[in-house]
Design an enzyme around this catalytic site. Structure first.
Site, PDB file in Angstrom:
ATOM      1  N   ALA A 220      17.404  44.254  44.094  1.00  0.00           N
ATOM      2  CA  ALA A 220      16.078  43.954  43.556  1.00  0.00           C
ATOM      3  C   ALA A 220      15.301  43.178  44.620  1.00  0.00           C
ATOM      4  O   ALA A 220      15.894  42.572  45.518  1.00  0.00           O
ATOM      5  CB  ALA A 220      16.212  43.128  42.279  1.00  0.00           C
TER       6      ALA A 220
ATOM      7  N   GLU B 281      24.475  38.638  44.273  1.00  0.00           N
ATOM      8  CA  GLU B 281      23.457  37.795  43.631  1.00  0.00           C
ATOM      9  C   GLU B 281      23.860  36.329  43.571  1.00  0.00           C
ATOM     10  O   GLU B 281      23.014  35.448  43.599  1.00  0.00           O
ATOM     11  CB  GLU B 281      23.174  38.310  42.205  1.00  0.00           C
ATOM     12  CG  GLU B 281      22.422  39.631  42.144  1.00  0.00           C
ATOM     13  CD  GLU B 281      23.335  40.851  42.145  1.00  0.00           C
ATOM     14  OE1 GLU B 281      24.525  40.726  42.505  1.00  0.00           O
ATOM     15  OE2 GLU B 281      22.840  41.937  41.787  1.00  0.00           O
TER      16      GLU B 281
ATOM     17  N   GLY C  79      21.096  45.277  42.979  1.00  0.00           N
ATOM     18  CA  GLY C  79      20.526  46.417  42.261  1.00  0.00           C
ATOM     19  C   GLY C  79      20.833  47.748  42.943  1.00  0.00           C
ATOM     20  O   GLY C  79      20.843  48.790  42.284  1.00  0.00           O
TER      21      GLY C  79
ATOM     22  N   GLU D 221      24.090  48.663  41.627  1.00  0.00           N
ATOM     23  CA  GLU D 221      23.894  48.981  40.203  1.00  0.00           C
ATOM     24  C   GLU D 221      23.224  50.348  40.027  1.00  0.00           C
ATOM     25  O   GLU D 221      23.549  51.093  39.099  1.00  0.00           O
ATOM     26  CB  GLU D 221      23.074  47.857  39.541  1.00  0.00           C
ATOM     27  CG  GLU D 221      23.887  46.568  39.438  1.00  0.00           C
ATOM     28  CD  GLU D 221      23.047  45.349  39.123  1.00  0.00           C
ATOM     29  OE1 GLU D 221      22.055  45.105  39.848  1.00  0.00           O
ATOM     30  OE2 GLU D 221      23.363  44.631  38.162  1.00  0.00           O
TER      31      GLU D 221
HETATM   32  N1  CAA Z   1      14.579  41.762  48.592  1.00  0.00           N
HETATM   33  C1  CAA Z   1      13.510  41.583  49.385  1.00  0.00           C
HETATM   34  N2  CAA Z   1      13.554  41.734  50.733  1.00  0.00           N
HETATM   35  C2  CAA Z   1      14.733  42.045  51.258  1.00  0.00           C
HETATM   36  C3  CAA Z   1      15.898  42.227  50.490  1.00  0.00           C
HETATM   37  C4  CAA Z   1      15.781  42.083  49.083  1.00  0.00           C
HETATM   38  N3  CAA Z   1      16.815  42.278  48.251  1.00  0.00           N
HETATM   39  N4  CAA Z   1      16.923  42.518  51.320  1.00  0.00           N
HETATM   40  C5  CAA Z   1      16.424  42.524  52.570  1.00  0.00           C
HETATM   41  N5  CAA Z   1      15.096  42.250  52.546  1.00  0.00           N
HETATM   42  C6  CAA Z   1      14.165  42.151  53.661  1.00  0.00           C
HETATM   43  C7  CAA Z   1      14.399  40.865  54.451  1.00  0.00           C
HETATM   44  O1  CAA Z   1      13.731  39.770  53.865  1.00  0.00           O
HETATM   45  C8  CAA Z   1      13.826  41.251  55.786  1.00  0.00           C
HETATM   46  O2  CAA Z   1      12.422  41.189  55.685  1.00  0.00           O
HETATM   47  P1  CAA Z   1      11.543  40.519  56.894  1.00  0.00           P
HETATM   48  O3  CAA Z   1      11.881  41.355  58.094  1.00  0.00           O
HETATM   49  O4  CAA Z   1      10.137  40.669  56.413  1.00  0.00           O
HETATM   50  O5  CAA Z   1      12.031  39.103  57.009  1.00  0.00           O
HETATM   51  C9  CAA Z   1      14.186  42.739  55.914  1.00  0.00           C
HETATM   52  O6  CAA Z   1      14.419  43.200  54.581  1.00  0.00           O
HETATM   53  C10 CAA Z   1      15.437  42.961  56.736  1.00  0.00           C
HETATM   54  O7  CAA Z   1      16.489  42.175  56.161  1.00  0.00           O
HETATM   55  P2  CAA Z   1      17.468  41.262  57.040  1.00  0.00           P
HETATM   56  O8  CAA Z   1      16.756  40.728  58.254  1.00  0.00           O
HETATM   57  O9  CAA Z   1      18.115  40.275  56.125  1.00  0.00           O
HETATM   58  O10 CAA Z   1      18.528  42.383  57.512  1.00  0.00           O
HETATM   59  P3  CAA Z   1      20.039  42.146  57.961  1.00  0.00           P
HETATM   60  O11 CAA Z   1      20.448  43.436  58.582  1.00  0.00           O
HETATM   61  O12 CAA Z   1      20.184  40.883  58.769  1.00  0.00           O
HETATM   62  O13 CAA Z   1      20.871  41.919  56.603  1.00  0.00           O
HETATM   63  C11 CAA Z   1      21.453  42.409  54.325  1.00  0.00           C
HETATM   64  C12 CAA Z   1      21.001  42.968  55.695  1.00  0.00           C
HETATM   65  C13 CAA Z   1      22.897  41.902  54.425  1.00  0.00           C
HETATM   66  C14 CAA Z   1      21.384  43.576  53.343  1.00  0.00           C
HETATM   67  C15 CAA Z   1      20.515  41.244  53.906  1.00  0.00           C
HETATM   68  O14 CAA Z   1      19.168  41.679  54.007  1.00  0.00           O
HETATM   69  C16 CAA Z   1      20.726  40.763  52.493  1.00  0.00           C
HETATM   70  O15 CAA Z   1      21.680  40.025  52.248  1.00  0.00           O
HETATM   71  N6  CAA Z   1      19.824  41.150  51.554  1.00  0.00           N
HETATM   72  C17 CAA Z   1      19.827  40.650  50.204  1.00  0.00           C
HETATM   73  C18 CAA Z   1      20.958  41.261  49.393  1.00  0.00           C
HETATM   74  C19 CAA Z   1      20.939  40.676  47.989  1.00  0.00           C
HETATM   75  O16 CAA Z   1      21.077  39.489  47.773  1.00  0.00           O
HETATM   76  N7  CAA Z   1      20.736  41.568  46.993  1.00  0.00           N
HETATM   77  C20 CAA Z   1      20.672  41.180  45.601  1.00  0.00           C
HETATM   78  C21 CAA Z   1      19.224  41.016  45.178  1.00  0.00           C
HETATM   79  S1  CAA Z   1      19.049  40.401  43.521  1.00  0.00           S
HETATM   80  C22 CAA Z   1      19.385  41.742  42.519  1.00  0.00           C
HETATM   81  O17 CAA Z   1      19.599  42.843  42.985  1.00  0.00           O
HETATM   82  C23 CAA Z   1      19.373  41.464  41.031  1.00  0.00           C
HETATM   83  C24 CAA Z   1      19.824  42.602  40.209  1.00  0.00           C
HETATM   84  O18 CAA Z   1      20.975  42.688  39.842  1.00  0.00           O
HETATM   85  C25 CAA Z   1      18.905  43.621  39.786  1.00  0.00           C
END
Ligand code: CAA
Length: 258
Positions: free
Chosen positions: A66, A132, A109, A112
């Site tokens: 998400a 998360e 997500g 999911e």
């Molecule tokens: N939401 C919004 N933006 C996101 C995102 C997310 N879930 N995941 C990555 N991005 C964005 C980053 O903010 C970044 O944007 P900017 O360049 O503008 O700063 C861009 O995508 C690239 O991301 P990274 O620089 O972090 O890329 P990376 O290769 O270093 O890492 C990753 C990759 C491990 C996937 C890391 O991005 C990450 O950990 N993302 C979040 C994963 C997460 O926590 N997901 C759960 C979300 S909550 C949810 O999903 C609730 C539910 O159950 C529905």
């Protein structure tokens, strides 16, 4: 074919293909993307010439979950008012077989969404996780229920409580994915599977999907309702906002238990 901003929709014979297309944000599943995904998948579901639907992302990321930016200031009431869960329910109601073709990250997500499909084809670089907890939240689109049923309580608990990801091989061994192929072949393989299904009796396919879904999701509804309330409630905690803000600011989060 309708014009979308965040997904691409195409057809290969009897197989509809929907590709998540928000690569700069790693296909983060923001509201507008989820709405387009729901529309595109429903359009294929309603098209009599389509017999199976593939959902895929990019070569290094299926979907990173998400959209954390979109949720970072949300209250539980905002989450309810946005009908966050309604878009997910649309995918769950599709009657034709859904095949997830996953390369790279399928997180939160993203994992999911893959688990809402009927078959998951993984590229050799696929990584599945529910991270998360790292941002002070829990899965909110069925992860606590479907991951637990897919890989069992003990592995699911480790993944959901620590954020540990499963690589393609481990996901295959645990029964989460049906097969692993080289990452560049995921869509080809998923379409091949879709065409195989399309060659079978359509009503038998539909009823088989319905029966398997019932076996998998029966009584999941209560669990999903509990998960949704818990997920929304967490938006009332300071820790979840600290966790999401820390992700955006690229720093470690400090949790106070409040
Ligand atoms: N939401 C919004 N933006 C996101 C995102 C997310 N879930 N995941 C990555 N991005 C964005 C980053 O903010 C970044 O944007 P900017 O360049 O503008 O700063 C861009 O995508 C690239 O991301 P990274 O620089 O972090 O890329 P990376 O290769 O270093 O890492 C990753 C990759 C491990 C996937 C890391 O991005 C990450 O950990 N993302 C979040 C994963 C997460 O926590 N997901 C759960 C979300 S909550 C949810 O999903 C609730 C539910 O159950 C529905």
């Amino acid at each position: 074919m309708a014009d979308y901003e965040y997904v691409l929709s195409s057809v290969d014979g009897p197989v509809g293909i929907v590709t998540l297309n928000r690569p700069k944000q790693l296909n983060a599943l923001a509201g507008p993307l989820m709405r387009e995904l729901g529309e595109a998948v429903e359009a294929h579901d309603a098209d009599a010439s389509i017999r199976a639907i593939v959902i895929t992302g990019g070569p290094t990321v299926f979907a990173a979950g998400a959209d954390i930016r979109e949720m970072s200031n949300a209250t539980p009431v905002d989450m309810l008012a946005r009908s966050f869960s309604a878009q997910w329910d649309r995918i769950g109601k599709v009657r034709k077989p859904l095949i997830a073709a996953v390369a790279g990250y399928a997180l939160g997500g993203g994992c999911e969404l893959a688990m809402l499909c009927d078959i998951i084809v993984a590229g050799d670089n696929a990584r599945f996780g529910q991270p998360e907890i790292n941002i002070g939240l829990i899965p909110g689109a069925g992860g606590t229920q479907r991951l637990t049923r897919s890989v069992g309580k003990f592995v699911a608990s480790e993944m959901i409580l620590t954020g540990r990801m499963l690589g393609a091989e481990e996901a295959f061994q645990r029964g989460l994915v049906a097969r692993i192929v080289p990452r560049e072949l995921i869509v080809e393989e998923a379409v091949r599977l879709g065409k195989d299904i399309a060659s079978r009796a359509p009503i038998a396919v539909q009823l088989a999907k319905e029966a398997i879904t019932q076996a998998f999701e029966g009584r999941v509804d209560d669990g999903i309702a509990l998960e949704r309330k818990a997920f929304y409630l967490l938006f009332a905690t300071q820790d979840s906002h600290e966790g999401m803000r820390a992700f955006i600011d690229r720093r470690a989060a400090t949790y106070e238990g409040r």
